[in-house]
Design a protein around this motif. Structure first.
Motif, PDB file in Angstrom:
ATOM      1  N   ASP A 158       7.719  26.560  35.288  1.00 28.18           N
ATOM      2  CA  ASP A 158       6.577  25.640  35.125  1.00 28.18           C
ATOM      3  C   ASP A 158       6.506  25.044  33.714  1.00 28.18           C
ATOM      4  O   ASP A 158       5.796  24.063  33.494  1.00 28.18           O
ATOM      5  CB  ASP A 158       5.257  26.338  35.477  1.00 28.18           C
ATOM      6  CG  ASP A 158       4.964  27.505  34.546  1.00 28.18           C
ATOM      7  OD1 ASP A 158       5.911  28.249  34.229  1.00 28.18           O
ATOM      8  OD2 ASP A 158       3.796  27.654  34.134  1.00 28.18           O
ATOM      9  N   PHE A 159       7.264  25.609  32.798  1.00 23.64           N
ATOM     10  CA  PHE A 159       7.282  25.047  31.442  1.00 23.64           C
ATOM     11  C   PHE A 159       7.909  23.645  31.456  1.00 23.64           C
ATOM     12  O   PHE A 159       7.517  22.774  30.683  1.00 23.64           O
ATOM     13  CB  PHE A 159       8.066  25.962  30.490  1.00 23.64           C
ATOM     14  CG  PHE A 159       7.797  25.684  29.031  1.00 23.64           C
ATOM     15  CD1 PHE A 159       6.776  26.339  28.356  1.00 23.64           C
ATOM     16  CD2 PHE A 159       8.552  24.755  28.331  1.00 23.64           C
ATOM     17  CE1 PHE A 159       6.518  26.069  27.014  1.00 23.64           C
ATOM     18  CE2 PHE A 159       8.299  24.485  26.985  1.00 23.64           C
ATOM     19  CZ  PHE A 159       7.274  25.145  26.340  1.00 23.64           C
ATOM     20  N   LYS A 160       8.867  23.471  32.379  1.00 25.24           N
ATOM     21  CA  LYS A 160       9.532  22.167  32.502  1.00 25.24           C
ATOM     22  C   LYS A 160       8.532  21.057  32.853  1.00 25.24           C
ATOM     23  O   LYS A 160       8.587  19.971  32.316  1.00 25.24           O
ATOM     24  CB  LYS A 160      10.591  22.227  33.610  1.00 25.24           C
ATOM     25  CG  LYS A 160      11.928  22.762  33.154  1.00 25.24           C
ATOM     26  CD  LYS A 160      12.929  22.668  34.289  1.00 25.24           C
ATOM     27  CE  LYS A 160      14.228  23.325  33.868  1.00 25.24           C
ATOM     28  NZ  LYS A 160      15.204  23.375  34.954  1.00 25.24           N
ATOM     29  N   ASP A 161       7.638  21.400  33.791  1.00 28.30           N
ATOM     30  CA  ASP A 161       6.676  20.389  34.260  1.00 28.30           C
ATOM     31  C   ASP A 161       5.597  20.100  33.226  1.00 28.30           C
ATOM     32  O   ASP A 161       5.036  19.007  33.203  1.00 28.30           O
ATOM     33  CB  ASP A 161       6.023  20.858  35.570  1.00 28.30           C
ATOM     34  CG  ASP A 161       7.064  21.235  36.605  1.00 28.30           C
ATOM     35  OD1 ASP A 161       8.104  20.536  36.637  1.00 28.30           O
ATOM     36  OD2 ASP A 161       6.855  22.211  37.349  1.00 28.30           O
ATOM     37  N   ASN A 162       5.279  21.106  32.413  1.00 28.37           N
ATOM     38  CA  ASN A 162       4.192  20.925  31.438  1.00 28.37           C
ATOM     39  C   ASN A 162       4.701  20.944  30.002  1.00 28.37           C
ATOM     40  O   ASN A 162       3.959  21.300  29.089  1.00 28.37           O
ATOM     41  CB  ASN A 162       3.149  22.035  31.618  1.00 28.37           C
ATOM     42  CG  ASN A 162       2.636  22.080  33.028  1.00 28.37           C
ATOM     43  OD1 ASN A 162       2.059  21.117  33.516  1.00 28.37           O
ATOM     44  ND2 ASN A 162       2.864  23.190  33.708  1.00 28.37           N
ATOM     45  N   PHE A 163       5.954  20.583  29.845  1.00 27.52           N
ATOM     46  CA  PHE A 163       6.589  20.641  28.520  1.00 27.52           C
ATOM     47  C   PHE A 163       5.769  19.893  27.463  1.00 27.52           C
ATOM     48  O   PHE A 163       5.454  20.434  26.388  1.00 27.52           O
ATOM     49  CB  PHE A 163       8.005  20.068  28.643  1.00 27.52           C
ATOM     50  CG  PHE A 163       8.752  19.958  27.352  1.00 27.52           C
ATOM     51  CD1 PHE A 163       8.683  20.938  26.369  1.00 27.52           C
ATOM     52  CD2 PHE A 163       9.571  18.851  27.102  1.00 27.52           C
ATOM     53  CE1 PHE A 163       9.398  20.827  25.180  1.00 27.52           C
ATOM     54  CE2 PHE A 163      10.281  18.732  25.922  1.00 27.52           C
ATOM     55  CZ  PHE A 163      10.186  19.720  24.964  1.00 27.52           C
ATOM     56  N   LEU A 164       5.407  18.659  27.752  1.00 26.14           N
ATOM     57  CA  LEU A 164       4.690  17.848  26.762  1.00 26.14           C
ATOM     58  C   LEU A 164       3.319  18.423  26.427  1.00 26.14           C
ATOM     59  O   LEU A 164       2.950  18.511  25.253  1.00 26.14           O
ATOM     60  CB  LEU A 164       4.539  16.403  27.250  1.00 26.14           C
ATOM     61  CG  LEU A 164       5.813  15.563  27.298  1.00 26.14           C
ATOM     62  CD1 LEU A 164       5.501  14.145  27.727  1.00 26.14           C
ATOM     63  CD2 LEU A 164       6.526  15.540  25.959  1.00 26.14           C
ATOM     64  N   SER A 165       2.589  18.830  27.450  1.00 24.94           N
ATOM     65  CA  SER A 165       1.238  19.345  27.171  1.00 24.94           C
ATOM     66  C   SER A 165       1.302  20.713  26.481  1.00 24.94           C
ATOM     67  O   SER A 165       0.495  20.992  25.594  1.00 24.94           O
ATOM     68  CB  SER A 165       0.416  19.425  28.457  1.00 24.94           C
ATOM     69  OG  SER A 165       1.059  20.275  29.371  1.00 24.94           O
ATOM     70  N   PHE A 166       2.269  21.555  26.869  1.00 21.91           N
ATOM     71  CA  PHE A 166       2.393  22.878  26.232  1.00 21.91           C
ATOM     72  C   PHE A 166       2.792  22.736  24.750  1.00 21.91           C
ATOM     73  O   PHE A 166       2.427  23.568  23.925  1.00 21.91           O
ATOM     74  CB  PHE A 166       3.434  23.738  26.951  1.00 21.91           C
ATOM     75  CG  PHE A 166       2.946  24.331  28.253  1.00 21.91           C
ATOM     76  CD1 PHE A 166       1.592  24.341  28.582  1.00 21.91           C
ATOM     77  CD2 PHE A 166       3.835  24.909  29.158  1.00 21.91           C
ATOM     78  CE1 PHE A 166       1.143  24.886  29.781  1.00 21.91           C
ATOM     79  CE2 PHE A 166       3.394  25.457  30.351  1.00 21.91           C
ATOM     80  CZ  PHE A 166       2.049  25.441  30.668  1.00 21.91           C
ATOM     81  N   CYS A 167       3.548  21.709  24.453  1.00 17.49           N
ATOM     82  CA  CYS A 167       3.991  21.505  23.060  1.00 17.49           C
ATOM     83  C   CYS A 167       3.121  20.487  22.329  1.00 17.49           C
ATOM     84  O   CYS A 167       3.484  20.031  21.235  1.00 17.49           O
ATOM     85  CB  CYS A 167       5.447  21.056  23.040  1.00 17.49           C
ATOM     86  SG  CYS A 167       6.587  22.332  23.561  1.00 17.49           S
ATOM     87  N   THR A 168       1.999  20.133  22.935  1.00 18.81           N
ATOM     88  CA  THR A 168       1.068  19.113  22.399  1.00 18.81           C
ATOM     89  C   THR A 168       1.793  17.860  21.901  1.00 18.81           C
ATOM     90  O   THR A 168       1.613  17.424  20.770  1.00 18.81           O
ATOM     91  CB  THR A 168       0.162  19.689  21.277  1.00 18.81           C
ATOM     92  OG1 THR A 168       0.978  20.215  20.245  1.00 18.81           O
ATOM     93  CG2 THR A 168      -0.787  20.732  21.779  1.00 18.81           C
ATOM     94  N   LEU A 169       2.606  17.328  22.781  1.00 19.11           N
ATOM     95  CA  LEU A 169       3.297  16.075  22.472  1.00 19.11           C
ATOM     96  C   LEU A 169       2.754  14.976  23.377  1.00 19.11           C
ATOM     97  O   LEU A 169       2.311  15.252  24.494  1.00 19.11           O
ATOM     98  CB  LEU A 169       4.809  16.213  22.717  1.00 19.11           C
ATOM     99  CG  LEU A 169       5.577  17.162  21.809  1.00 19.11           C
ATOM    100  CD1 LEU A 169       6.978  17.389  22.353  1.00 19.11           C
ATOM    101  CD2 LEU A 169       5.671  16.620  20.398  1.00 19.11           C
ATOM    102  N   ASN A 170       2.775  13.780  22.875  1.00 19.73           N
ATOM    103  CA  ASN A 170       2.304  12.649  23.672  1.00 19.73           C
ATOM    104  C   ASN A 170       3.274  11.478  23.520  1.00 19.73           C
ATOM    105  O   ASN A 170       3.367  10.873  22.464  1.00 19.73           O
ATOM    106  CB  ASN A 170       0.898  12.245  23.201  1.00 19.73           C
ATOM    107  CG  ASN A 170       0.287  11.177  24.085  1.00 19.73           C
ATOM    108  OD1 ASN A 170       0.857  10.804  25.102  1.00 19.73           O
ATOM    109  ND2 ASN A 170      -0.871  10.672  23.682  1.00 19.73           N
ATOM    110  N   PHE A 171       4.000  11.193  24.586  1.00 16.13           N
ATOM    111  CA  PHE A 171       4.975  10.095  24.565  1.00 16.13           C
ATOM    112  C   PHE A 171       4.408   8.822  25.197  1.00 16.13           C
ATOM    113  O   PHE A 171       5.132   7.847  25.347  1.00 16.13           O
ATOM    114  CB  PHE A 171       6.249  10.481  25.321  1.00 16.13           C
ATOM    115  CG  PHE A 171       7.100  11.514  24.624  1.00 16.13           C
ATOM    116  CD1 PHE A 171       6.792  11.952  23.346  1.00 16.13           C
ATOM    117  CD2 PHE A 171       8.227  12.043  25.245  1.00 16.13           C
ATOM    118  CE1 PHE A 171       7.573  12.901  22.702  1.00 16.13           C
ATOM    119  CE2 PHE A 171       9.017  13.001  24.612  1.00 16.13           C
ATOM    120  CZ  PHE A 171       8.685  13.428  23.341  1.00 16.13           C
TER     121      PHE A 171
END
Lengths: 115, 174
Positions: free
Chosen positions: B77-90
């Motif tokens: 599930d880290f794959k699906d929420n990679f951006l939110s878990f790493c607080t990134l915004n593309f």
């Protein structure tokens, strides 16, 4: 006779000014071209340092090397440490690190042992 | 005779004024061409992005608990929420506009440093082929930064983490 000599002098003086103008124009154009060439080299790349007082040891910024070294010192297995050491040497010879590898390694080992 | 002399002075003053204008315009043009061009900061931006991702995955000698289970297996599930878990915004903030960034993280086990056992990727994949281009002038291509480090995982495993960080911004920066 007097008039003829006078007009020839005027022609000479005018020519001098025209040549001077051309030289000024050429110089200005040359400097504009130089400025545009210099402008194209403006880039903040890997040589960018966050601080001018930065020195080439632990204080420097190579978070990736620090992470790897921290992994290295926390490894319980000696055989894995040897493999990692080999990888560090490979990386060092291939691309090098932004900070002094040996100094950083010593510093991290010291800090880890102090804990 | 005096009248003629006066006319000559006038012409010379006009000439000097013209030269002054030419030099002034030249200086303005020089300054404008030099300072008018933006700085290409994409390499620094890509490096910062790679560092941010690295800190998200592994920080202070510990791997992210959302990425690895206590047994040392990767959480899908880290794959699906990679951006939110790493607080990134593309998110480019506009509709129908593709992101200017791409991040790929490969985890290679120390037992086989050639085969990745887990991959995380996010962003605009179309920038990736630009990294393979071997040209001198890269101003019209995306900027790629590849970083790697070793990570201690729960269960005693060690992973080589390779981060590929790409910043497009071909129009904005160049």
């Amino acid at each position: 006779m007097y008039n003829k000599i006078n007009s020839r002098g005027q022609v000479g003086e005018t020519l001098t000014w025209i040549i001077a103008t051309v030289i000024i124009l050429v110089l200005v154009l040359f400097f504009i071209f130089g400025a545009s060439l210099l402008a194209s080299t403006k880039s903040i790349s890997s040589e960018f340092r966050p601080s001018l007082s930065l020195t080439g040891h632990f204080i420097g910024t190579d978070p990736f090397l620090k992470k790897s070294l921290f992994t290295y010192v926390t490894l319980p297995s000696e055989s894995k440490k040897i493999i990692l050491d080999r990888e560090f040497q490979r990386l060092l010879s291939q691309e090098g690190f932004a900070i002094d590898f040996n100094e950083t390694k010593k510093e991290i080992i010291l800090r880890y042992n102090r804990r | 005779m005096k009248l003629q002399n006066k006319r000559g002075d006038k012409i010379l003053s006009v000439y000097w004024f013209a030269i002054l204008v030419i030099v002034a315009v030249g200086v303005v043009l020089m300054v404008n061409t030099f300072y008018g061009k933006g700085y290409d900061v994409r390499e620094v931006e890509a490096r910062i992005l790679a560092e941010k991702v690295a800190d998200c995955v592994y920080f202070g000698g510990e791997s992210n608990s959302l990425l690895l289970t206590p047994q040392g297996t990767f959480r899908e599930d880290f794959k699906d929420n990679f951006l939110s878990f790493c607080t990134l915004n593309f998110d480019p903030g506009k509709e129908f506009v593709r992101p200017e960034y791409y991040v790929e993280v490969n985890f290679f086990p120390d037992t086989n440093l050639r085969r990745s056992s887990f991959v995380l990727s996010e962003g605009n994949l179309n920038w990736k082929p630009d990294c393979e281009e071997k040209v001198a002038d890269r101003s019209k291509l995306a900027t790629c930064v590849e970083k790697e480090f070793f990570m201690n995982a729960p269960g005693g495993a060690v992973y080589l983490v390779k981060i590929l960080s790409i910043v497009g911004k071909v129009q904005e920066n160049v």
